[in-house]
Design an enzyme around this catalytic site. Structure first.
Site, short mmCIF file in Angstrom:
data_model
loop_
_atom_site.label_atom_id
_atom_site.label_comp_id
_atom_site.label_asym_id
_atom_site.label_seq_id
_atom_site.Cartn_x
_atom_site.Cartn_y
_atom_site.Cartn_z
N SER A 95 0.85 -1.19 0.00
CA SER A 95 0.00 0.00 0.00
C SER A 95 0.88 1.23 0.00
O SER A 95 1.98 1.23 0.58
CB SER A 95 -0.90 0.02 1.24
OG SER A 95 -1.59 1.25 1.34
N TYR A 124 -1.46 -0.33 10.21
CA TYR A 124 -1.61 -0.89 8.87
C TYR A 124 -0.46 -0.41 7.97
O TYR A 124 0.14 -1.19 7.23
CB TYR A 124 -2.96 -0.48 8.29
CG TYR A 124 -3.20 -0.94 6.87
CD1 TYR A 124 -3.61 -2.24 6.59
CD2 TYR A 124 -3.05 -0.06 5.80
CE1 TYR A 124 -3.85 -2.66 5.29
CE2 TYR A 124 -3.29 -0.46 4.50
CZ TYR A 124 -3.69 -1.76 4.25
OH TYR A 124 -3.92 -2.16 2.96
#
Length: 243
Positions: A141, A155
């Site tokens: 990501s 995350y």
């Protein structure tokens, strides 16, 4: 005769994973689709692969569980040698500031987003070493470098670990004919977000002025698994609209 492609895609029932399965089927891959809980969505994604004329099995799996990962790959081996892995299964975990995050949520997020990738990559490398090589694509990501403050820094930290895994493992297994690369999406229109309208809200901050589509991420994954990327390993390919 062209090599047969058999690719395991974790988190393949929805969003980016489902788009990856569909694109790989169009490119001639048979697919083993790992999913966690939504059997109906998994079968819909599998049917898309089959309508493209390819074999597909949908297998329930918790990628943070070693025995479940082994079952996934053992099932795949019934179709032939696994030539590809797309490490995609992931969860956001708690949304909000780190100060407000609960420990159980943090632990589960790290188990799925880091340990799950490690377990799947480990099994894929073991199998591919015996069967002549292959390719792994990890889904990271843009959060890995942006940090996601106020949303989910845990995350972002997990995805930074995925980037490090990609670089290190690519060097470790290159001599075995295994390539390891990574795609780092920005915000994409999927059901991943706690706020379904978040992709629209963040569009103004994206240089290209919009969130991405799952198919755009799938195209990058397909390229990294293809012969066109035969000299590419250890790459983190950012597909984020300029962020």
């Amino acid at each position: 005769m062209d090599q047969r492609h058999l690719t395991v895609v974790t988190g393949g029932s929805r969003g980016i994973g489902a788009a990856v399965c569909a694109r790989l089927a169009a490119d001639g891959h048979d697919v083993v689709l790992g999913y966690h809980s939504d059997a109906e969505a998994a079968e819909q994604a599998a049917d898309t692969v089959r309508r493209a004329g390819r074999h597909c099995l949908a297998v329930r799996v918790d990628t943070a569980d070693e025995a479940a990962v082994d079952h996934l790959f053992d099932t795949a081996a019934g179709l032939g040698p696994v030539t590809g892995l797309v490490n995609n299964a992931g969860i956001s975990g708690p949304n909000g500031t780190l100060a407000d995050a609960d420990t159980a949520g943090l632990r589960r997020a790290l188990d799925v987003n880091v340990l799950g990738y490690l377990l799947c990559a480990r099994r894929a490398v073991r199998d591919m070493t015996r069967t002549g090589g292959g390719a792994v694509v990890n889904i990271s990501s843009a959060a890995a470098t942006l940090g996601s403050p106020g949303q989910y820094v845990h995350y972002a930290a997990a995805k930074a670990a995925v980037d490090a895994l990609t670089v290190g493992l690519s060097k470790e297994v290159a001599a075995q004919g295994i390539r390891v690369n990574c795609v780092a999406p920005g915000t994409v229109w999927t059901g991943f977000h706690a706020d379904p309208q978040r992709p629209a809200r963040v569009a103004a901050a994206v240089p290209m002025g919009r969130a991405g589509r799952p198919e755009e991420i799938a195209g990058a994954v397909a390229w990294l698994l293809s012969a066109d990327a035969s000299y590419t390993t250890g790459a983190v390919l950012r597909v984020s609209g300029g962020l």
